[in-house]
Design an enzyme around this catalytic site. Structure first.
Site, PDB file in Angstrom:
ATOM      1  N   HIS A  98     -14.479  80.359  61.466  1.00 24.27           N
ATOM      2  CA  HIS A  98     -13.074  79.248  62.312  1.00 24.27           C
ATOM      3  C   HIS A  98     -13.533  78.282  62.068  1.00 24.27           C
ATOM      4  CE1 HIS A  98     -15.814  79.583  65.942  1.00 24.27           C
ATOM      5  NE2 HIS A  98     -16.166  78.909  66.298  1.00 24.27           N
ATOM      6  N   ALA A 124     -18.858  78.143  61.121  1.00 29.26           N
ATOM      7  CA  ALA A 124     -17.576  77.175  61.873  1.00 29.26           C
ATOM      8  C   ALA A 124     -18.055  75.817  61.767  1.00 29.26           C
ATOM      9  CB  ALA A 124     -17.589  77.966  62.746  1.00 29.26           C
ATOM     10  N   ALA A 142     -22.872  76.353  60.170  1.00 27.43           N
ATOM     11  CA  ALA A 142     -21.358  75.305  60.502  1.00 27.43           C
ATOM     12  C   ALA A 142     -22.250  73.919  60.615  1.00 27.43           C
ATOM     13  CB  ALA A 142     -22.377  76.339  62.385  1.00 27.43           C
ATOM     14  N   THR A 147     -19.954  68.217  49.772  1.00 26.30           N
ATOM     15  CA  THR A 147     -18.877  67.061  48.601  1.00 26.30           C
ATOM     16  C   THR A 147     -19.563  67.953  47.160  1.00 26.30           C
ATOM     17  OG1 THR A 147     -19.834  65.543  49.550  1.00 26.30           O
ATOM     18  CG2 THR A 147     -18.233  66.022  50.358  1.00 26.30           C
ATOM     19  N   ARG A 165     -32.887  77.029  51.967  1.00 23.61           N
ATOM     20  CA  ARG A 165     -33.694  77.862  51.840  1.00 23.61           C
ATOM     21  C   ARG A 165     -33.692  77.832  50.648  1.00 23.61           C
ATOM     22  NH1 ARG A 165     -36.339  81.588  55.350  1.00 23.61           N
ATOM     23  NH2 ARG A 165     -35.970  81.225  57.519  1.00 23.61           N
TER      24      ARG A 165
END
Length: 188
Positions: A98, A124, A142, A147, A165
């Site tokens: 979401h 999210a 999240a 950019t 990672r």
């Protein structure tokens, strides 16, 4: 299309207990409606495609421009507040949570939204802006802000995003352009 979309939701969301429950899932309908809107868009039936996409947005809280190209087995978990721009390209087996935005940075008429590779997970509240590329097999944590291009097979987190990672191995946080060895274009 319908059967595969049901299967994806059942596989990716452990909260789903039955097939009939999938029909209550807003992201299921957002993806189905996008496939319909996109077919109208490809036929240059722009008003009808927008009508379908905006009605879907009203009903689901998920905004997917009908021009966006979305691969197979696409899944949005929870979904509220997801925005996917017109020139976004999303590969196969991608999962968004979401509040994810795949947005543009200007009013150009050409490619202005992200390209997302295969097998990508975007957490999210993440914002991905501009014509950047998110490599395949990548996870974005999240709340990240992206950019610049992100290579394949990494986990990236933060604002600005840092790679933590690479190929499953934890590394000291590093900016994407340092890992790839050359400067990437930043959005303004």
């Amino acid at each position: 299309m319908f059967k595969e979309s049901v299967q994806v939701v059942k596989e990716k969301d452990p909260a789903i207990k039955s097939t009939i429950e999938v029909l209550l899932y807003p992201s299921f309908w957002a993806v189905i409606n996008h496939r319909i809107a996109h077919s109208f868009y490809k036929k240059k039936m722009f008003f009808l495609s927008r009508l379908v996409s905006q009605t879907s947005r009203l009903l689901t809280g998920i905004e997917i421009h009908p021009g966006a190209q979305i691969g197979k087995r696409f899944f949005i978990d929870h979904g509220m507040g997801v925005v996917i721009g017109e020139t976004a390209e999303i590969g196969d087996n991608v999962m968004l949570y979401h509040g994810v935005t795949l947005g543009g940075t200007g009013k150009e008429k050409n490619k202005r939204h992200p390209t997302v590779g295969d097998n990508v997970m975007i957490g999210a509240g993440t914002i991905v802006l501009g014509p950047v590329t998110i490599g395949s097999n990548t996870k974005i944590g999240a709340g990240s802000v992206v950019t610049q291009d992100i290579p394949d097979n990494v986990t990236a987190v933060g604002s600005p995003v840092m790679i933590v990672r690479k190929d499953g191995v934890r590394i000291p946080p590093i900016a994407p352009e340092q890992l790839t060895g050359h400067q990437k274009r930043r959005a303004v």
